[in-house]
Design an enzyme around this catalytic site. Sequence first.
Site, PDB file in Angstrom:
ATOM      1  N   ASP A   1       1.187  31.236  11.000  1.00  0.00           N
ATOM      2  CA  ASP A   1       1.525  29.968  10.351  1.00  0.00           C
ATOM      3  C   ASP A   1       2.339  29.009  11.213  1.00  0.00           C
ATOM      4  OD1 ASP A   1       3.972  31.171  10.545  1.00  0.00           O
ATOM      5  OD2 ASP A   1       4.091  31.734   8.439  1.00  0.00           O
TER       6      ASP A   1
ATOM      7  N   GLU B   1      -3.568  37.525  10.044  1.00  0.00           N
ATOM      8  CA  GLU B   1      -2.487  37.343   9.057  1.00  0.00           C
ATOM      9  C   GLU B   1      -2.813  36.151   8.145  1.00  0.00           C
ATOM     10  OE1 GLU B   1       1.872  38.382   9.949  1.00  0.00           O
ATOM     11  OE2 GLU B   1       2.042  36.323   9.274  1.00  0.00           O
TER      12      GLU B   1
ATOM     13  N   GLU C   1       5.528  25.915   7.735  1.00  0.00           N
ATOM     14  CA  GLU C   1       4.611  27.059   7.833  1.00  0.00           C
ATOM     15  C   GLU C   1       3.610  27.123   6.681  1.00  0.00           C
ATOM     16  OE1 GLU C   1       7.885  27.212   8.300  1.00  0.00           O
ATOM     17  OE2 GLU C   1       8.131  27.913  10.366  1.00  0.00           O
TER      18      GLU C   1
ATOM     19  N   HIS D   1      16.866  31.366  11.458  1.00  0.00           N
ATOM     20  CA  HIS D   1      16.410  30.301  12.353  1.00  0.00           C
ATOM     21  C   HIS D   1      15.526  29.251  11.696  1.00  0.00           C
ATOM     22  CE1 HIS D   1      12.763  32.777  12.209  1.00  0.00           C
ATOM     23  NE2 HIS D   1      12.124  31.681  12.525  1.00  0.00           N
TER      24      HIS D   1
ATOM     25  N   ARG E   1      13.505  26.259  10.038  1.00  0.00           N
ATOM     26  CA  ARG E   1      13.791  24.818  10.048  1.00  0.00           C
ATOM     27  C   ARG E   1      14.477  24.350   8.768  1.00  0.00           C
ATOM     28  NH1 ARG E   1      10.440  24.197  14.329  1.00  0.00           N
ATOM     29  NH2 ARG E   1      10.551  22.229  15.457  1.00  0.00           N
TER      30      ARG E   1
ATOM     31  N   HIS F   1      18.765  32.939  17.786  1.00  0.00           N
ATOM     32  CA  HIS F   1      17.587  32.191  18.240  1.00  0.00           C
ATOM     33  C   HIS F   1      18.028  31.125  19.247  1.00  0.00           C
ATOM     34  CE1 HIS F   1      14.100  29.541  18.041  1.00  0.00           C
ATOM     35  NE2 HIS F   1      13.468  30.396  17.259  1.00  0.00           N
TER      36      HIS F   1
END
Length: 372
Positions: free
Chosen positions: A95, A117, A131, A207, A209, A240
């Site tokens: 994604d 996936e 995503e 991490h 967004r 990250h």
Amino acid sequence: MKVMSIFGTRPEAIKMCPLVKELEAAEGIESVVCLTGQHREMLQQVIDIFGTKVAYNLDIMKPRQTLTTITSSILEKIEPVLIEEKPDIVLVHGDTTTSFVVALAAFYQQIPVGHVEAGLRTFDKYSPFPEEMNRNLTGKLADLHFSPTENNKNNLKREAITENVFVTGNTVIDAFKTTVRPDYVFKDKDLDAVDLKNHRCILMTAHRRENLGEPLEHICKAVKRLVEKYEDIEVVYPVHLNPAVQEVAHRVLDGTDRVHLVKPLDVEDMHNLMDRSFLVMTDSGGLQEEAPACGVPVLVLRTETERPEAVEAGTVKVVGVDEDVIFEEAVRLLEDESEYNKMARAVNPYGDGHASERIVEHLRSWYEQKNN
Ligand code: UD1
Ligand code: UDP
């Protein structure tokens, strides 16, 4: 059959490298790997561990890149590679913006797309962002869909995607099987400072967004309160490399006793540390699949999940991003043994470690059918 696997971030690599290995070993298949380079160091760590041969790297990463710059640079740079290689099929994973843009570019060249996936959904356009839309659009563009679970297949059915959908398990379990060893010795020297014998280890990552800024600040503050309350816990947070994550994590947590802010761990260190942890707190997708497989409870630092299988099994709990709620949910597991034991069961709804083999077989049948 020429199969071109194209990916660009750490989690895609962890889940695609086992498949690439299987493709390389398969007779009658030419396997070509192209990296978009959406990630740099974090991607290279995985490539090095798996020893994956890379034919192309578009190397697009820029510090603090935006969704638009990722999209436009990949779209532009992948076109000549697809024209040059003319693969019979392009494989993308999951994604990320890499997945969606590569699927779009392959479609522009009328090259079939296989989506590994496939079918994970929250049905909330903005969460996780971007995503949910990336995987939705990739699903629309794909010709073959490799779903980890029946539930994922049913999600695709809701969108009238019913042809060439195969339930294969998740390739993350294939990777996991080869990385975890009981006698494993950690490579990262920063982990020497973590007392895994006498203390309970909380492994955390954050991490996403949608968590940048205030939510991440709440998460870090909750963790700080936890180590201040319990002297027998240690928190390991591989931070990250996104500067927006680094800034908040270091500002809130630097100098706190028993909180270890370490560099991103290579996947062997990461999986073995997870296996030895008491609890995982994360907003990551992959960790929600991995930790249940080794019997470690997971508190999900998000308001939703596209991975309901382990929630239903009782080993993963979605707790959101409110500081007090995160703190209280962790306290419950740290104090109440029976609550903890209820969650700390090894559950693995994501397959038997043979997903890659199944994907290769489905690719073969599809190709034979197409050419007969
Ligand atoms: C991306 C994916 C996300 C996935 C995550 C896995 C998108 C939009 N997001 O998010 O779905 O969960 O990867 O980690 O596709 N950086 C480095 N070195 C690296 C990697 C990143 O310095 O090796 C820094 C750069 O400043 C970069 C920033 O991190 O600009 C953000 O990277 P980006 O790929 O845009 O977003 P992620 O949050 O990593
Ligand atoms: N991971 C790793 N080192 C780290 C943090 C995570 O190898 O320091 C692995 C983790 O075990 C999982 C994957 O990276 O396999 C998850 O990646 P990430 O959290 O970046 O992305 P997501 O799964 O949320 O897309």
